[in-house]
Motif scaffolding. Structure first.
Motif, short mmCIF file in Angstrom:
data_model
loop_
_atom_site.label_atom_id
_atom_site.label_comp_id
_atom_site.label_asym_id
_atom_site.label_seq_id
_atom_site.Cartn_x
_atom_site.Cartn_y
_atom_site.Cartn_z
N ILE A 19 0.73 -1.04 -0.04
CA ILE A 19 -0.10 0.00 -0.04
C ILE A 19 0.81 1.27 -0.01
O ILE A 19 1.81 1.35 0.71
CB ILE A 19 -1.04 -0.08 1.27
N PRO A 20 0.74 2.40 -0.91
CA PRO A 20 1.58 3.28 -1.04
C PRO A 20 1.34 4.32 0.19
O PRO A 20 0.25 4.35 0.76
CB PRO A 20 1.14 3.93 -2.34
N ALA A 21 2.59 5.02 0.50
CA ALA A 21 2.28 6.06 1.72
C ALA A 21 3.15 7.11 1.40
O ALA A 21 4.22 6.81 0.46
CB ALA A 21 2.37 5.53 2.96
N THR A 22 3.04 8.27 1.60
CA THR A 22 3.91 9.48 1.61
C THR A 22 5.14 9.28 2.64
O THR A 22 4.80 9.67 3.71
CB THR A 22 3.37 10.72 1.44
N ILE A 23 6.29 8.43 2.31
CA ILE A 23 7.22 8.34 3.39
C ILE A 23 7.96 9.57 3.56
O ILE A 23 8.55 10.09 2.46
CB ILE A 23 7.85 7.15 2.96
#
Ligand code: 5GP
Ligand code: ZN
Length: 119
Positions: A19-23
């Motif tokens: 799941i993508p996230a703004t890391i």
């Protein structure tokens, strides 16, 4: 086994990249990413890569990683330049306290005035 990834856990899927996230930061043991529903100008979640359901169980099993979460929370605050104005680190624990994701996480909130006591 304790700490192993859980197939039904949203934050384990962020750790794995499923799941993508703004890391915004990553360490050997932690990931920090922006909350999808921010409650302040800065609202970043710092999570351990290992799965424990809450902060207390993480600290009991992996005290160094619990410390890493706190160190990274401070680093996020410095990166976001909210360390001088003040910020809050929150571990909601249990559904009665608003916990909705049962993978330990610190909320780092700042960039606006913060009421005390919180609601
Ligand atoms: P809790 O309510 O368990 O203390 O915090 C869970 C947090 O995760 C909430 O603030 C919620 O907005 C955030 N969240 C839930 N789903 C996602 C998601 O898919 N991506 C990101 N970045 N944050 C999420
Ligand atoms: Zn998990």
């Amino acid at each position: 086994m304790a700490g192993e990834p859980q197939s039904d856990c949203l934050f384990c899927k962020i750790v794995s990249g499923d799941i993508p996230a703004t890391i915004v930061r990553e360490s050997g043991t932690t990931v920090a990413f922006r909350d999808i529903n921010p409650q302040a100008p800065t609202h970043v979640l710092v999570i351990p890569k290992v799965h424990y359901p809450d902060a207390a169980s993480l600290a009991a099993a992996e005290p160094q990683i619990a410390a890493d979460v706190l160190t990274e929370a401070g680093a996020v605050a410095a990166d976001e330049k909210i360390d001088s104005t003040g910020y809050r680190v929150i571990f909601n624990t249990g559904s009665g306290a608003g916990q909705t994701v049962f993978h330990a996480h610190a909320h780092v909130l700042g960039g606006r005035g913060l009421q005390w006591p919180p609601g």
